[in-house]
Scaffold this active site. Structure first.
Site, PDB file in Angstrom:
ATOM      1  N   TRP A   1      37.661  38.528  35.661  1.00  0.00           N
ATOM      2  CA  TRP A   1      36.918  39.777  35.437  1.00  0.00           C
ATOM      3  C   TRP A   1      37.413  40.887  36.332  1.00  0.00           C
ATOM      4  CZ3 TRP A   1      34.684  39.598  30.993  1.00  0.00           C
ATOM      5  CH2 TRP A   1      34.247  38.358  30.495  1.00  0.00           C
TER       6      TRP A   1
ATOM      7  N   ASP B   1      30.986  45.010  41.137  1.00  0.00           N
ATOM      8  CA  ASP B   1      30.542  44.318  39.927  1.00  0.00           C
ATOM      9  C   ASP B   1      29.762  43.096  40.404  1.00  0.00           C
ATOM     10  OD1 ASP B   1      30.100  42.813  37.689  1.00  0.00           O
ATOM     11  OD2 ASP B   1      32.197  42.698  37.074  1.00  0.00           O
TER      12      ASP B   1
ATOM     13  N   LYS C   1      22.401  37.359  33.636  1.00  0.00           N
ATOM     14  CA  LYS C   1      22.381  36.174  34.488  1.00  0.00           C
ATOM     15  C   LYS C   1      21.087  36.175  35.310  1.00  0.00           C
ATOM     16  CE  LYS C   1      27.138  36.780  33.836  1.00  0.00           C
ATOM     17  NZ  LYS C   1      27.853  35.646  33.461  1.00  0.00           N
TER      18      LYS C   1
END
Lengths: 355, 355
Positions: free
Chosen positions: B99, B166, B190
């Site tokens: 990511w 992030d 999440k």
């Protein structure tokens, strides 16, 4: 008290869509997990995407060569993604209201934009007709239904160039000739789903032609190639698409949705035209069957608030006109019932009898 | 059979969050309408946004001068929006996994990008430490938790330049010094919500400095100024943020979430380190407490599939490692229980006893 939901969006959904979604949130397909906590890459969720895509293609008779994708961010985000993906040299836009104007504004960041026709001079209370469409446009962008002003192109335009349609507020309310379009997109929170998912129908061979480097997420090819699974899609909103598409199919498809919309609109506009207190705001031939806008006649202006309160007491929700327009707006999307429309009409009649 | 949800995201949520969301979908606050069909501009929904923002600010002790906004599209969309909004001349990125690399790639479209440090050479099985951070960066972008590889910066970095984090997979799992950051963003599926909403904490006075004309929806100022209501936000996903934040607060806040995460991780890593069949994949000091990755020891390689089946039969869900890494991954976000972790540990012990 029973509520009649005339919200402009997010808006009324079929009760069974709501109940089935709630049920799946408690236990998805009986697997012992919530729809809120399953992996989008699980074998449980892929069929949701697959069936949703298949139903959209079936219901709108989408020709081969088109993909259906689900995105987040809302139709407003597409206002920039559409020109980013499809504007090569010059695009045309119809200026038919607030959202059309916003779409046009974003396109200007990406190339030459022509306002092909506009009804701004008429306060957007009618639609442009019989305008010339330049033949050198990459596309002509139309907002098929103007939610705020209550105007609607109820037929696909004849055009020498491909169309791009923002159908956020009337998709699935009538048959569409998809072959006329490079792309149809819709913030799904009216006729298709809860808020949080945008549905796009994209002509595959029109992608990748725009002369600019696109961020990965902005490039529609990313989502076409990955089947809306490049990143985590909005799982629960997409599930509500599936439920709603199943409902549309079970209730006769878009042909029947069209018949129902016409019937509801006829009943409501007939009352607006008959009742001495009210008048419609839109040119008769351009009236939307999705968003039915009306105001008090001038001599009864002072009754606007009293009628709003009167209707609210009888269970009407969301009938206030958009803050930029005023008056009243009864949104009658696919899930709207005759019962709801009749309740509103009865309120109008009863209120008239008192004055 | 009881299921133990170790999905990496969308992932386990507290049962009361799930049940309360389902209940509100059936009838929102007892108003006779579903959460799925209320207007985002209604007096019923504004308090949902307001309380969600207030709770996020309270739980993370967000200093004044920061705004909290909700967007659609996922963290992947922020990979381009972050540089679009904040990259003036030069940005730094830590390359700590899949990511992080994707975020770095998108930034290159907007200006000069420096890979300040990388653990690619170590297969991302550890984190870079003790690297120099150039002082002329507009920001340093970090992926605080690397979901796929199971590494985590469990403390905020010391940096001479503002950070952008992030925190998709570890937000709300520990106290954060927000004042070090220009922006913290998180795909919320999440620790905060169902999939479909991205949460951003943005330092207001860092906005509007980037030397480029931004599409309206890409400009964070649009959403800050309109309180996440420029366009229709993802109503139901945002509602699930509210429920989850209430749960975090009721359960002791992020300090307690940190304690629980540490406890769960200790139990699981202790077993991984003790059990002859397994080994952890990540350098001990860089182990994530959110995504706990492990593989079979080389001499037991052929037991991978049998252990997966064994654990699945006992109710474990989502323990397969990411398809790019293999092995196993037990994601232990805030809602994960000791019961779940102990069930997995017991399965590991019982399986070991058989071999």
């Amino acid at each position: 008290m029973k509520k009649y939901n005339f919200n402009a969006g997010p808006s009324m959904l079929p009760r069974e869509v709501i109940e089935n979604t709630a049920k799946q949130i408690l236990d998805f397909n009986g697997i012992g997990l919530s729809l809120m906590e399953i992996s989008h890459r699980s074998k449980d969720f892929q069929p949701v995407i697959d069936e949703s895509v298949a139903l959209i293609k079936e219901l709108l008779d989408v020709p081969s060569g088109y993909s259906v994708i689900f995105l987040g961010g809302g139709a407003s985000l597409e206002f920039m993604q559409i020109p980013a993906n499809f504007l090569i040299k010059k695009a045309g836009y119809l200026n038919t209201g607030t959202w059309a104007k916003k779409a046009l504004k974003e396109a200007k960041l990406f190339g030459e934009v022509v306002e092909v026709a506009s009804s701004a001079g008429d306060g957007y209370m009618k639609l442009p007709h019989n305008f010339d469409i330049p033949k050198d446009l990459d596309y002509l962008h139309i907002t098929s239904n103007n939610t705020i002003y209550g105007t609607e192109y109820r037929k696909d335009l004849d055009s020498p160039v491909p169309l791009i349609g923002d159908m956020s507020s009337d998709i699935m309310s009538r048959p569409v000739d998809v072959s006329k379009y490079t792309c149809i997109y819709a913030g799904a929170q009216k006729n298709m789903a809860m808020a949080g998912v945008t549905v796009l129908i994209v002509k595959d061979d029109m992608l990748g032609k725009a002369p600019r480097e696109l961020p990965t997420m902005v490039d529609y090819r990313t989502h076409v190639e990955k089947g809306s699974m490049f990143n985590t899609p909005p799982v629960v909103p997409i599930y509500s698409v599936l439920e709603t598409m199943r409902w549309v199919k079970a209730h006769g498809g878009v042909k029947e949705m069209e018949r129902r919309a016409d019937e509801r609109a006829r009943i409501l506009y007939d009352e607006i035209d008959r009742n001495k207190l009210f008048r419609g705001t839109v040119a008769t031939e351009d009236r939307s069957v999705m968003n039915i806008c009306f105001v008090m006649n001038d001599e009864y202006k002072e009754l606007e608030k009293p009628f709003f309160d009167f209707a609210t007491e009888r269970g009407m929700v969301g009938i206030k006109g958009h803050r930029s327009v005023g008056g009243f707006r009864a949104s009658c999307y696919n899930a709207q019932t005759l019962e709801g429309v009749n309740a509103l009409v009865q309120a109008m009649k009863d209120f008239e009898a008192q004055h």
